[in-house]
Design a protein around this motif. Structure first.
Motif, mmCIF file in Angstrom:
data_model
loop_
_atom_site.group_PDB
_atom_site.id
_atom_site.type_symbol
_atom_site.label_atom_id
_atom_site.label_comp_id
_atom_site.label_asym_id
_atom_site.label_seq_id
_atom_site.Cartn_x
_atom_site.Cartn_y
_atom_site.Cartn_z
ATOM 1 N N UNK A 95 59.257 36.837 27.645
ATOM 2 C CA UNK A 95 59.323 37.641 28.858
ATOM 3 C C UNK A 95 58.938 36.767 30.048
ATOM 4 N N UNK A 96 59.632 36.958 31.149
ATOM 5 C CA UNK A 96 59.291 36.288 32.398
ATOM 6 C C UNK A 96 58.848 37.363 33.379
ATOM 7 N N UNK A 97 57.653 37.173 33.945
ATOM 8 C CA UNK A 97 57.122 38.083 34.963
ATOM 9 C C UNK A 97 56.928 37.323 36.260
ATOM 10 N N UNK A 98 57.327 37.950 37.355
ATOM 11 C CA UNK A 98 56.950 37.411 38.660
ATOM 12 C C UNK A 98 55.928 38.356 39.268
ATOM 13 N N UNK A 99 54.945 37.791 39.946
ATOM 14 C CA UNK A 99 53.881 38.563 40.572
ATOM 15 C C UNK A 99 53.746 38.140 42.027
ATOM 16 N N UNK A 100 53.564 39.120 42.896
ATOM 17 C CA UNK A 100 53.269 38.841 44.294
ATOM 18 C C UNK A 100 52.257 39.869 44.771
ATOM 19 N N UNK A 101 51.158 39.445 45.393
ATOM 20 C CA UNK A 101 50.776 38.063 45.660
ATOM 21 C C UNK A 101 50.437 37.310 44.377
ATOM 22 N N UNK A 102 50.077 36.049 44.534
ATOM 23 C CA UNK A 102 49.759 35.198 43.382
ATOM 24 C C UNK A 102 48.635 35.798 42.546
ATOM 25 N N UNK A 103 48.712 35.586 41.229
ATOM 26 C CA UNK A 103 47.685 36.063 40.298
ATOM 27 C C UNK A 103 46.591 35.011 40.180
#
Length: 108
Positions: A95-103
């Motif tokens: 799985x690829x997750x993008x998070x905003x703001x940075x984790x």
């Protein structure tokens, strides 16, 4: 400016049982590459980050704000900030997750 990194050169971190991630951080976002073993559970949780999930391989049962979804290869799901979510890998998953703001909590 940062230099390129090969994914396999980024250290793997075990965040919770059965969840192994490699993390790429920018100033304003984080990209997570997960390998999750079949049967592993991500407990229901929430965070202030917007999250976009992409199933690269496998099947993942996701609960989002009380609704259940069965995500298959190439499915995506947008998880708004502060929304309860969690799930379970039906089979081994990538799985690829993008998070905003940075984790920042994944900068270990």
């Amino acid at each position: 400016m940062t230099k390129p990194s090969a994914l396999q050169d980024i250290p793997i971190k075990n965040t919770i049982a059965g969840h192994y991630g490699r993390f790429v951080h920018g100033d304003k976002s984080t990209l997570a590459f997960w390998e999750i073993t079949a049967g592993s559970v991500s407990p229901i949780h929430q965070h202030p980050h917007e999250q976009i999930t992409y199933i690269a391989e496998g099947t993942f049962e996701m609960e989002l704000d009380g609704r259940k979804y069965v995500l298959q290869q190439h499915d995506t799901l947008v998880i708004p900030p502060n929304t309860l979510h969690g799930g379970r890998a039906v089979v081994d998953c990538k799985i690829i997750d993008s998070f905003s703001p940075a984790r920042d909590d994944y900068r270990f």
